[in-house]
Design an enzyme around this catalytic site. Structure first.
Site, PDB file in Angstrom:
ATOM      1  N   SER A 126      69.721  33.968  12.952  1.00  0.00           N
ATOM      2  CA  SER A 126      69.927  33.311  14.096  1.00  0.00           C
ATOM      3  C   SER A 126      70.229  34.290  15.245  1.00  0.00           C
ATOM      4  CB  SER A 126      71.062  32.221  13.814  1.00  0.00           C
ATOM      5  OG  SER A 126      71.180  31.566  15.248  1.00  0.00           O
ATOM      6  N   TYR A 150      79.802  29.088  11.680  1.00  0.00           N
ATOM      7  CA  TYR A 150      78.450  29.154  11.349  1.00  0.00           C
ATOM      8  C   TYR A 150      77.714  30.478  11.517  1.00  0.00           C
ATOM      9  CZ  TYR A 150      73.305  28.563  11.839  1.00  0.00           C
ATOM     10  OH  TYR A 150      71.818  28.721  11.767  1.00  0.00           O
ATOM     11  N   LYS A 154      76.224  33.401   9.028  1.00  0.00           N
ATOM     12  CA  LYS A 154      74.549  34.537   9.284  1.00  0.00           C
ATOM     13  C   LYS A 154      74.885  36.045   9.213  1.00  0.00           C
ATOM     14  CE  LYS A 154      72.016  30.918   8.766  1.00  0.00           C
ATOM     15  NZ  LYS A 154      71.267  30.511   7.971  1.00  0.00           N
ATOM     16  N   PHE A 185      65.301  32.202  17.518  1.00  0.00           N
ATOM     17  CA  PHE A 185      65.948  31.807  18.885  1.00  0.00           C
ATOM     18  C   PHE A 185      66.178  30.044  18.791  1.00  0.00           C
ATOM     19  CE2 PHE A 185      67.102  35.398  21.266  1.00  0.00           C
ATOM     20  CZ  PHE A 185      66.969  36.298  20.210  1.00  0.00           C
ATOM     21  N   ASN A 186      65.385  29.363  19.656  1.00  0.00           N
ATOM     22  CA  ASN A 186      65.611  27.743  19.563  1.00  0.00           C
ATOM     23  C   ASN A 186      64.478  27.272  18.995  1.00  0.00           C
ATOM     24  OD1 ASN A 186      67.803  28.821  21.017  1.00  0.00           O
ATOM     25  ND2 ASN A 186      68.200  26.994  21.801  1.00  0.00           N
TER      26      ASN A 186
HETATM   27  P1  NAD Z   1      67.775  21.867   7.763  1.00  0.00           P
HETATM   28  O1  NAD Z   1      69.165  21.301   7.545  1.00  0.00           O
HETATM   29  O2  NAD Z   1      66.860  20.762   8.367  1.00  0.00           O
HETATM   30  O3  NAD Z   1      67.201  22.625   6.385  1.00  0.00           O
HETATM   31  C1  NAD Z   1      68.303  23.025   5.518  1.00  0.00           C
HETATM   32  C2  NAD Z   1      67.586  22.705   4.025  1.00  0.00           C
HETATM   33  O4  NAD Z   1      68.452  23.111   3.194  1.00  0.00           O
HETATM   34  C3  NAD Z   1      67.912  21.027   3.893  1.00  0.00           C
HETATM   35  O5  NAD Z   1      66.857  20.899   3.295  1.00  0.00           O
HETATM   36  C4  NAD Z   1      69.356  21.040   2.941  1.00  0.00           C
HETATM   37  O6  NAD Z   1      69.320  20.034   2.180  1.00  0.00           O
HETATM   38  C5  NAD Z   1      69.093  22.504   2.431  1.00  0.00           C
HETATM   39  N1  NAD Z   1      70.200  23.053   1.446  1.00  0.00           N
HETATM   40  C6  NAD Z   1      71.434  23.190   2.109  1.00  0.00           C
HETATM   41  N2  NAD Z   1      72.465  23.542   1.740  1.00  0.00           N
HETATM   42  C7  NAD Z   1      71.860  23.653   0.300  1.00  0.00           C
HETATM   43  C8  NAD Z   1      72.194  24.206  -1.033  1.00  0.00           C
HETATM   44  N3  NAD Z   1      73.472  24.609  -1.050  1.00  0.00           N
HETATM   45  N4  NAD Z   1      71.532  24.360  -2.033  1.00  0.00           N
HETATM   46  C9  NAD Z   1      69.972  23.998  -1.722  1.00  0.00           C
HETATM   47  N5  NAD Z   1      69.552  23.381  -0.650  1.00  0.00           N
HETATM   48  C10 NAD Z   1      70.695  23.336   0.343  1.00  0.00           C
HETATM   49  O7  NAD Z   1      67.820  22.968   8.848  1.00  0.00           O
HETATM   50  P2  NAD Z   1      66.669  23.801   9.487  1.00  0.00           P
HETATM   51  O8  NAD Z   1      66.806  23.602  10.883  1.00  0.00           O
HETATM   52  O9  NAD Z   1      65.324  23.676   8.800  1.00  0.00           O
HETATM   53  O10 NAD Z   1      67.223  25.412   9.236  1.00  0.00           O
HETATM   54  C11 NAD Z   1      66.612  26.175   8.210  1.00  0.00           C
HETATM   55  C12 NAD Z   1      67.486  27.593   8.244  1.00  0.00           C
HETATM   56  O11 NAD Z   1      67.250  28.069   9.392  1.00  0.00           O
HETATM   57  C13 NAD Z   1      68.935  27.519   7.969  1.00  0.00           C
HETATM   58  O12 NAD Z   1      69.624  28.499   7.498  1.00  0.00           O
HETATM   59  C14 NAD Z   1      69.388  27.579   9.354  1.00  0.00           C
HETATM   60  O13 NAD Z   1      70.743  27.937   9.601  1.00  0.00           O
HETATM   61  C15 NAD Z   1      68.463  28.568   9.971  1.00  0.00           C
HETATM   62  N6  NAD Z   1      68.424  28.514  11.526  1.00  0.00           N
HETATM   63  C16 NAD Z   1      67.939  27.249  12.155  1.00  0.00           C
HETATM   64  C17 NAD Z   1      67.840  27.105  13.431  1.00  0.00           C
HETATM   65  C18 NAD Z   1      67.523  25.876  14.129  1.00  0.00           C
HETATM   66  O14 NAD Z   1      67.900  25.691  15.528  1.00  0.00           O
HETATM   67  N7  NAD Z   1      67.076  24.754  13.329  1.00  0.00           N
HETATM   68  C19 NAD Z   1      68.302  28.379  14.216  1.00  0.00           C
HETATM   69  C20 NAD Z   1      68.579  29.419  13.594  1.00  0.00           C
HETATM   70  C21 NAD Z   1      68.452  29.370  12.147  1.00  0.00           C
HETATM   71  N1  UFG Z   2      72.219  20.960  26.041  1.00  0.00           N
HETATM   72  C1  UFG Z   2      72.325  19.999  27.052  1.00  0.00           C
HETATM   73  N2  UFG Z   2      72.585  18.995  26.572  1.00  0.00           N
HETATM   74  C2  UFG Z   2      72.563  18.405  25.319  1.00  0.00           C
HETATM   75  C3  UFG Z   2      72.398  19.536  24.180  1.00  0.00           C
HETATM   76  C4  UFG Z   2      72.213  20.766  24.770  1.00  0.00           C
HETATM   77  O1  UFG Z   2      72.370  20.417  28.135  1.00  0.00           O
HETATM   78  O2  UFG Z   2      72.761  17.336  24.876  1.00  0.00           O
HETATM   79  C5  UFG Z   2      71.948  22.491  26.775  1.00  0.00           C
HETATM   80  C6  UFG Z   2      72.794  23.456  26.121  1.00  0.00           C
HETATM   81  O3  UFG Z   2      74.086  23.458  26.845  1.00  0.00           O
HETATM   82  C7  UFG Z   2      71.890  24.741  25.972  1.00  0.00           C
HETATM   83  C8  UFG Z   2      70.626  24.311  25.502  1.00  0.00           C
HETATM   84  O4  UFG Z   2      70.758  22.859  26.002  1.00  0.00           O
HETATM   85  O5  UFG Z   2      71.902  25.229  27.419  1.00  0.00           O
HETATM   86  C9  UFG Z   2      70.115  24.355  24.261  1.00  0.00           C
HETATM   87  O6  UFG Z   2      71.291  23.848  23.446  1.00  0.00           O
HETATM   88  P1  UFG Z   2      70.806  23.597  21.923  1.00  0.00           P
HETATM   89  O7  UFG Z   2      72.119  22.909  21.414  1.00  0.00           O
HETATM   90  O8  UFG Z   2      69.577  23.017  21.756  1.00  0.00           O
HETATM   91  O9  UFG Z   2      71.075  24.939  21.204  1.00  0.00           O
HETATM   92  P2  UFG Z   2      71.885  26.059  21.264  1.00  0.00           P
HETATM   93  O10 UFG Z   2      71.035  27.212  22.254  1.00  0.00           O
HETATM   94  O11 UFG Z   2      73.140  25.916  21.534  1.00  0.00           O
HETATM   95  O12 UFG Z   2      72.016  26.537  19.925  1.00  0.00           O
HETATM   96  C10 UFG Z   2      70.775  26.790  18.828  1.00  0.00           C
HETATM   97  C11 UFG Z   2      71.276  26.199  17.671  1.00  0.00           C
HETATM   98  C12 UFG Z   2      72.098  27.171  17.061  1.00  0.00           C
HETATM   99  C13 UFG Z   2      71.672  28.737  16.839  1.00  0.00           C
HETATM  100  C14 UFG Z   2      71.235  29.057  18.262  1.00  0.00           C
HETATM  101  C15 UFG Z   2      70.360  30.201  18.068  1.00  0.00           C
HETATM  102  O13 UFG Z   2      71.708  24.728  17.520  1.00  0.00           O
HETATM  103  O14 UFG Z   2      72.264  26.592  15.666  1.00  0.00           O
HETATM  104  O15 UFG Z   2      70.373  27.988  18.771  1.00  0.00           O
HETATM  105  O16 UFG Z   2      70.122  30.724  19.331  1.00  0.00           O
HETATM  106  F1  UFG Z   2      72.246  29.370  16.342  1.00  0.00           F
END
Ligand code: NAD
Ligand code: UFG
Length: 348
Positions: A126, A150, A154, A185-186
């Site tokens: 991330s 968190y 990572k 990123f997001n």
């Molecule tokens: P998600 O929660 O939808 O998917 C994660 C999956 O992993 C789920 O299906 C959950 O049941 C499974 N899981 C969790 N722990 C487990 C374990 N111990 N054994 C087996 N399965 C397990 O999340 P996502 O948004 O799809 O994210 C996927 C990956 O990408 C994660 O590692 C997350 O940290 C990373 N990531 C996500 C974002 C985001 O904004 N969504 C940003 C950066 C990184």
């Molecule tokens: N925001 C609002 N209102 C809300 C939610 C978010 O104004 O109700 C704003 C935040 O302040 C930020 C932007 O929207 O400026 C994006 O916020 P998100 O919570 O959607 O995402 P973040 O950038 O905070 O974080 C996300 C994931 C993290 C990850 C990171 C990586 O949630 O897990 O992107 O860049 F690590």
């Protein structure tokens, strides 16, 4: 010959989109997920959309023997590792749970991979590993400085993977690790079919799911966290990336790991982002324009831990993986909305 990819966390938001694209690209797919934050319905739909089947194992990646059984039964070529917990706030409340799941889980996974001589790995990292940097456009060589548990899980896993790769030089007789660390990123958006998408539990923390739930009337009002940042409109700036573009980056990473580029092994990090920032107000305006719905919002104080602005420099991924985003903000808004209106209760 079949090219079989084990997808950990494949039932989740990003994982389900990855399974879909992998199947469509001709890969065989094996999913391991404990369903802690997902439903099997996502994978049922992936198989319906593609007309192809995948293998599913309800296994926790921390269960060494159950995971080893999967590797014994299936002929795995490479692993894409999505499984993990991802809520920043929850990680501050329950850090042990996060370190155990994300860090220990990856240790068990890589142990089983080594025992099975499967050494191609794509890891979900991330942009949060960068912490606060002086520049707002992040390049991969910036120092790591995660600022919450968190993010530290990572960063720790990244260190473990780099150490694992470095240890190859001491064991020249063994096949080397080939590892791509992808710093997202997001990610927002959903598959264009509107049948799979993000299905957060409870009230969403992230901006896009919150916006869609306000637009559909499930939530009353969006709080815009901060309108006094040093940005053009005062609201926070992020690099939003369509989830389908994101998962295509994983397929490009697999192709690179299996090519001459990684013939000698290695562990390399790549930013996956659009390369351009977008403010909270721009997201709201685009969403309103594309969907024709009003998003009721109010200005609110800054959220603790948020940075004013950052976005990716994705040049390395273009150069070395031949990957760049293809979809724009309108696509992200339209596809998120399509998923929301077709599935007002998510997968329930
Ligand atoms: P998600 O929660 O939808 O998917 C994660 C999956 O992993 C789920 O299906 C959950 O049941 C499974 N899981 C969790 N722990 C487990 C374990 N111990 N054994 C087996 N399965 C397990 O999340 P996502 O948004 O799809 O994210 C996927 C990956 O990408 C994660 O590692 C997350 O940290 C990373 N990531 C996500 C974002 C985001 O904004 N969504 C940003 C950066 C990184
Ligand atoms: N925001 C609002 N209102 C809300 C939610 C978010 O104004 O109700 C704003 C935040 O302040 C930020 C932007 O929207 O400026 C994006 O916020 P998100 O919570 O959607 O995402 P973040 O950038 O905070 O974080 C996300 C994931 C993290 C990850 C990171 C990586 O949630 O897990 O992107 O860049 F690590």
């Amino acid at each position: 010959m079949a090219n079989t990819i084990l997808v950990t966390g494949g039932a989740g938001y990003i994982g389900s989109h990855a399974c879909l694209e992998l199947l469509q690209a001709g890969y065989q797919v094996v999913v391991v997920d404990n369903l802690a934050n997902s439903k099997l319905e996502s994978l049922k739909r992936v198989q319906e959309i593609t007309g192809k089947s995948l293998a599913f194992y309800q296994v926790d990646i921390r269960d060494h023997d159950a995971l080893a059984d999967v590797f014994a039964k299936e002929s795995i070529n490479a692993v894409i590792h999505f499984a993990g917990l991802k809520a920043v706030g929850e990680s501050c409340e329950q850090p042990q749970m996060y370190y155990h799941n994300n860090v220990y889980g990856t240790l068990v996974l890589t142990q089983v991979m080594a025992e099975s001589n499967v050494k191609q790995l794509v890891f979900s990292s991330s942009a949060t590993v960068y912490g606060a940097a002086e520049q707002v456009q992040y390049t991969e060589d910036l120092p790591i400085g995660a600022i919450n548990p968190y993010g530290r899980t990572k960063a720790m896993v990244e260190d473990i993977l780099r150490d694992l790769s470095a240890s190859d030089s001491l064991k020249p007789s063994q096949s080397p690790w080939k590892i791509a660390v992808l710093r997202y990123f997001n990610p927002i958006g959903a598959h264009e079919s509107g049948r799979i998408g993000e299905d957060p539990n409870g009230i969403p923390n992230n901006l896009m799911p919150y916006v869609t739930q306000v637009a559909i009337g499930k939530l009353a009002q969006l709080s815009v966290f901060g309108d006094d940042y040093p940005t053009p409109d005062g609201t926070g700036i992020r690099d939003y990336i369509h989830v389908v573009d994101l998962v295509k980056g994983h397929i490009k990473a697999i192709e690179a790991l299996q090519s001459e580029k990684f013939a000698d092994g290695g562990c390399k990090a790549y930013n996956l982002g659009a390369g351009k920032g977008c403010s909270v107000l721009e997201i709201i305006n685009t969403f309103e324009k594309v969907t024709g719905r009003k998003v009721n919002y109010k200005m609110a104080p800054r959220r603790a831990g948020d940075l004013a602005e950052y976005f990716a420099d994705p040049a390395l991924a273009l150069r070395e993986l031949n990957w760049k985003v293809e979809k724009n903000l309108e696509d992200m808004a339209a596809d998120t909305w399509n998923w929301q209106v077709n599935n007002p209760q998510g997968y329930n």
